[in-house]
Design an enzyme around this catalytic site. Structure first.
Site, PDB file in Angstrom:
ATOM      1  N   CYS A   2      44.347  47.021  49.155  1.00 28.78           N
ATOM      2  CA  CYS A   2      43.748  46.617  50.420  1.00 28.78           C
ATOM      3  C   CYS A   2      44.290  47.352  51.659  1.00 28.78           C
ATOM      4  CB  CYS A   2      43.757  45.207  50.596  1.00 28.78           C
ATOM      5  SG  CYS A   2      42.837  44.030  49.409  1.00 28.78           S
ATOM      6  N   ARG A  27      46.019  53.879  49.148  1.00 30.29           N
ATOM      7  CA  ARG A  27      46.538  52.657  48.770  1.00 30.29           C
ATOM      8  C   ARG A  27      45.642  52.110  47.423  1.00 30.29           C
ATOM      9  NH1 ARG A  27      49.425  49.726  52.858  1.00 30.29           N
ATOM     10  NH2 ARG A  27      48.878  47.986  52.022  1.00 30.29           N
ATOM     11  N   TRP A  74      40.551  46.009  47.216  1.00 31.31           N
ATOM     12  CA  TRP A  74      40.885  46.273  45.920  1.00 31.31           C
ATOM     13  C   TRP A  74      40.732  44.966  45.328  1.00 31.31           C
ATOM     14  CZ3 TRP A  74      44.715  44.775  42.423  1.00 31.31           C
ATOM     15  CH2 TRP A  74      44.782  45.762  41.260  1.00 31.31           C
ATOM     16  N   ASN A 100      44.486  40.842  53.829  1.00 33.70           N
ATOM     17  CA  ASN A 100      45.212  41.582  52.615  1.00 33.70           C
ATOM     18  C   ASN A 100      45.807  40.441  51.978  1.00 33.70           C
ATOM     19  OD1 ASN A 100      44.211  44.155  53.171  1.00 33.70           O
ATOM     20  ND2 ASN A 100      46.296  44.824  53.788  1.00 33.70           N
ATOM     21  N   GLU A 488      59.726  57.981  32.818  1.00 29.18           N
ATOM     22  CA  GLU A 488      59.334  58.493  34.007  1.00 29.18           C
ATOM     23  C   GLU A 488      58.051  59.408  33.876  1.00 29.18           C
ATOM     24  OE1 GLU A 488      58.539  57.486  36.909  1.00 29.18           O
ATOM     25  OE2 GLU A 488      58.017  59.056  38.101  1.00 29.18           O
ATOM     26  N   LYS A 492      53.983  58.965  34.537  1.00 27.70           N
ATOM     27  CA  LYS A 492      53.252  59.638  35.439  1.00 27.70           C
ATOM     28  C   LYS A 492      52.012  60.547  34.697  1.00 27.70           C
ATOM     29  CE  LYS A 492      54.545  59.539  38.569  1.00 27.70           C
ATOM     30  NZ  LYS A 492      55.687  58.732  38.866  1.00 27.70           N
ATOM     31  N   GLU A 495      49.309  57.480  34.492  1.00 25.06           N
ATOM     32  CA  GLU A 495      48.650  57.119  35.760  1.00 25.06           C
ATOM     33  C   GLU A 495      47.592  57.995  36.058  1.00 25.06           C
ATOM     34  OE1 GLU A 495      51.441  55.384  39.184  1.00 25.06           O
ATOM     35  OE2 GLU A 495      52.322  57.075  38.183  1.00 25.06           O
ATOM     36  N   HIS A 511      62.631  54.736  13.707  1.00 24.92           N
ATOM     37  CA  HIS A 511      62.369  53.347  13.541  1.00 24.92           C
ATOM     38  C   HIS A 511      61.011  52.573  13.679  1.00 24.92           C
ATOM     39  CE1 HIS A 511      66.847  52.957  12.699  1.00 24.92           C
ATOM     40  NE2 HIS A 511      66.892  53.845  13.906  1.00 24.92           N
ATOM     41  N   LYS A 608      48.546  52.144  46.000  1.00 21.98           N
ATOM     42  CA  LYS A 608      50.001  52.824  46.307  1.00 21.98           C
ATOM     43  C   LYS A 608      51.101  51.789  46.406  1.00 21.98           C
ATOM     44  CE  LYS A 608      52.733  55.917  47.288  1.00 21.98           C
ATOM     45  NZ  LYS A 608      53.410  56.795  46.311  1.00 21.98           N
TER      46      LYS A 608
HETATM   47  O1  M6R Z   1      56.642  51.105  46.535  1.00 19.59           O
HETATM   48  P1  M6R Z   1      57.397  50.704  45.591  1.00 19.59           P
HETATM   49  O2  M6R Z   1      58.348  51.827  45.080  1.00 19.59           O
HETATM   50  O3  M6R Z   1      58.023  49.434  45.243  1.00 19.59           O
HETATM   51  O4  M6R Z   1      56.474  50.831  44.003  1.00 19.59           O
HETATM   52  C1  M6R Z   1      56.835  50.642  42.889  1.00 19.59           C
HETATM   53  C2  M6R Z   1      55.498  50.919  41.812  1.00 19.59           C
HETATM   54  O5  M6R Z   1      54.572  50.385  42.121  1.00 19.59           O
HETATM   55  C3  M6R Z   1      55.492  52.642  41.946  1.00 19.59           C
HETATM   56  O6  M6R Z   1      56.718  53.310  41.414  1.00 19.59           O
HETATM   57  C4  M6R Z   1      54.276  52.839  40.742  1.00 19.59           C
HETATM   58  O7  M6R Z   1      54.996  52.692  39.456  1.00 19.59           O
HETATM   59  C5  M6R Z   1      54.094  54.186  41.101  1.00 19.59           C
HETATM   60  N1  M6R Z   1      52.693  54.352  41.238  1.00 19.59           N
HETATM   61  C6  M6R Z   1      54.448  55.224  40.164  1.00 19.59           C
HETATM   62  O8  M6R Z   1      53.954  56.483  40.279  1.00 19.59           O
END
Ligand code: M6R
Length: 613
Positions: A2, A27, A74, A100, A488, A492, A495, A511, A608
């Site tokens: 939002c 966002r 959102w 929001n 990580e 990525k 996502e 395992h 975001k």
């Molecule tokens: O703004 P923040 O660092 O608190 O956000 C945390 C997560 O939402 C953020 O890292 C999310 O996992 C990303 N989309 C990863 O790319």
């Protein structure tokens, strides 16, 4: 998640509102809308779909009003639809609201209003707000001479949950009222006009002077004045903050996508994060952090709490803090930490990492630790963000605005900052030799150039992406610090490419997960720790034997290996090697997503900053 924009000035509000919403698109949202004061009425234009669709709504181009509010939604309560889009109005169409956050007791409030004869057009939690304002405007006790403000205050008193709210009314055609609780809101001040937004980049092209609204603080905004009130509607002054980011740094700078631009910005964002925090031969120093030896010596446990990528940065930070400071560190997911009654007291230091500084779970986890007597330290990229206002100490990554939903430069800056913090604590505690720290400092200073080397040759990764982008499943394996990067890399990929992927400590393969390996499954191995590389090679051989396609990211010379692709990165201290090894993985996800023709910067279902639970 939002987005809110608002304008009070002399110019036509509509283009400014729509432009602001475009800046907030990153966002994440599924519908958009605006409301403008026009000829003693509120005119609302809204629909599901992209912000750009607003421009084709009938009559939007002829709106002349100079006061307006706008929103990207959102969906939480009710599916994406025109009815559920914001702004929402009360039954008399005298109050238009964008919101929001989440109103947790909206069912109860809806029931109350329905008993008073109010009707509802949407399934949203938000629609209770304009109706409550209407109710209190006519029935409430007005604790301030401004009846509009009193009614907004009375309505918000009934709300449980989180909110950032903007309200306009044709009965008060010269102002907008805003208030927030646990959801971000900033006000931009300019000459003869003022702006409102969920975050600074949305209005950065108009002003660099901002007010960061506090929890339960109200602002009444006119074109040439802004009045601030506390929760009892007592007026107070508020200092304006000058923000140094420029609008250009929020643009794409010739890159096709924000994510690619942000990947390429990493040498610089790391330089900025290092800043003047250390030089060779001198101890680390943080202008923004005063932690005494006395206090640090009492600490017997550190928690690092965060979500998503920020949590992955915490996993790397744990290794550096434990190695250099000899203090045990636990890394926890904020949404778990906040509900599991963690064992913390005044001898625990709790570090919270959040790029946005607005993540609801991370903020709640911080408040919990404070209530248990622990000291809290926030690491954020956004100056004045909610988390930094709650924490006892705050330090900043200085990575510059990160717009792509998938976090890249924020991650590498968080790891750098955690490493500097670990060195700083170790210097205070005298827990390792100065030589060891000096070597790490020199390795950190070399990182930007080493990333530049990786970025100079992306061809191999692009080629591998072309070969594997149609895959359904991928696996990321690593040992030690490489396991944190595997997590990580896998996040990525999920996502932005929507490919199912899993990350495992390579030794765990046998395992269970190895049962999933069959012909042509893609396995990505990260091998940067010379002491573990042989073991990791054996694990990769096991998947090759079962037909897997392999890509290895390494800084080692690998003996007799039969990998399909090897990406060689420069060598560095294992404590910071994720800062280099993550870069090929970021690029791999990016190119896979591009090959699939997906929206890299705004992946489906994601926001975001996750400002609700
Ligand atoms: O703004 P923040 O660092 O608190 O956000 C945390 C997560 O939402 C953020 O890292 C999310 O996992 C990303 N989309 C990863 O790319």
């Amino acid at each position: 998640m939002c987005g809110i924009v608002g304008y009070v000035g002399n110019k036509k509000a509509t283009p400014i509102l729509i432009n602001g919403l475009v800046c907030l698109e990153y966002r994440g949202y599924d519908s958009a809308g605006i409301a403008v004061l026009e000829n003693n009425k509120v005119v609302v234009k809204k629909d599901k779909g992209r912000v750009n669709n607003l421009n084709s709504l009938e009559g939007i181009d002829t709106l002349e009003g100079t006061i307006g509010i706008a929103h990207t939604r959102w969906a939480t309560h009710g599916k994406p639809s025109k009815e559920n889009s914001h702004p929402h109005m009360d039954n008399s169409e005298n109050f238009a609201v964008v919101h929001n956050g989440i109103i947790e007791n909206y069912n109860e409030l809806r029931q109350f209003l329905m008993e008073k004869g109010y009707t509802f057009l949407s399934q949203t939690d938000t629609e209770v707000i304009p109706n409550l304002i209407h109710y209190y405007f006519h029935n409430g006790v007005h604790i301030h001479e401004d009846k509009f403000l009193s009614a907004v205050k009375a309505a918000t008193d009934d709300l449980k949950g989180s909110y950032a709210i903007e309200v306009i009314s044709p009965m008060f055609p010269d102002k907008a009222i805003v208030v927030r609780k646990d959801s971000p809101l900033v006000i931009g001040k300019a000459e003869g006009e003022n702006f409102i937004a969920s975050d600074i980049p949305a209005i950065l092209s108009y002003t660099k002077n901002f007010y960061l609204l506090d929890d339960k603080e109200f602002a009444v905004i006119y074109k040439d004045a802004i009045h601030f009130f506390d929760d009892s509607l007592i007026e107070h002054n508020k200092p304006v903050k000058n923000i140094e980011w420029d609008a250009a740094s929020v643009g794409k700078d010739g890159f096709e996508d924000f994510m690619l631009k942000e990947i390429f910005e990493q040498p610089n964002s790391i330089r900025e994060t290092i800043g003047s925090r250390f030089r060779l031969g001198e101890p680390c120093s943080f202008d923004d952090l005063e932690i005494s030896k006395e206090y640090l010596s009492t600490i017997n446990k550190i928690y690092i709490v965060a979500c998503g990528t920020a949590m992955h940065a915490g996993l790397v930070g744990k290794i550096a803090l434990e190695k250099l400071c000899k203090i045990p560190v636990t890394v926890d997911i904020a949404s778990e930490f906040r509900y599991r009654d963690p064992l913390i007291d005044n001898k625990t230091l709790c570090i919270y990492i959040s790029q946005s500084g607005e993540t609801a779970d991370t903020i709640a986890a911080l408040k919990l630790a404070k209530s248990k007597g622990a000291k809290t330290l926030a690491i954020s990229n956004v100056i004045g963000s909610s988390i930094t206002r709650e924490a006892d100490y705050s330090i900043y990554t200085h990575a510059g605005p990160e717009i792509a939903v998938a976090s890249t430069k924020a991650y590498t800056s968080q790891v750098v900052l955690l490493s500097i913090l670990a060195m700083h604590f170790a210097e205070i505690l005298n827990s390792v030799t100065p030589e060891e720290i000096e070597k790490l400092k020199s390795d950190i200073l070399d990182l930007p150039t080493k990333i530049e080397t990786i970025l100079e040759n992306t061809a191999e990764i692009e080629e591998f992406a072309k070969k594997v982008y149609t895959q359904k499943d991928m696996f990321f394996l690593g040992r030690g610090v490489d396991q944190t990067v595997a997590l990580e890399g896998s996040l990525k990929l999920k996502e932005i490419s929507y490919i199912h992927s899993e990350a495992y400590a390579a030794g765990e393969l046998k395992h269970g997960p190895i049962a999933l390996i069959e012909n042509d499954v893609t396995v990505i191995g990260i091998m940067t720790d010379s002491s573990l590389v042989e073991k990791s090679i054996s694990n990769l051989q096991e998947v090759i034997t079962r037909g897997a396609k392999t890509l290895v990211v390494t800084n080692q010379v690998l003996p007799n290996a039969h990998f399909d692709f090897v990406v060689t990165i420069p060598e560095t201290n294992p404590l910071i090697s994720p800062i280099l090894s993550v870069v090929p993985l970021q690029l791999l996800s990016y190119y896979i997503s591009k090959n699939k023709g997906l929206d890299v910067d705004k992946p489906r279902n994601l926001a975001k900053s996750v400002t609700v639970e």
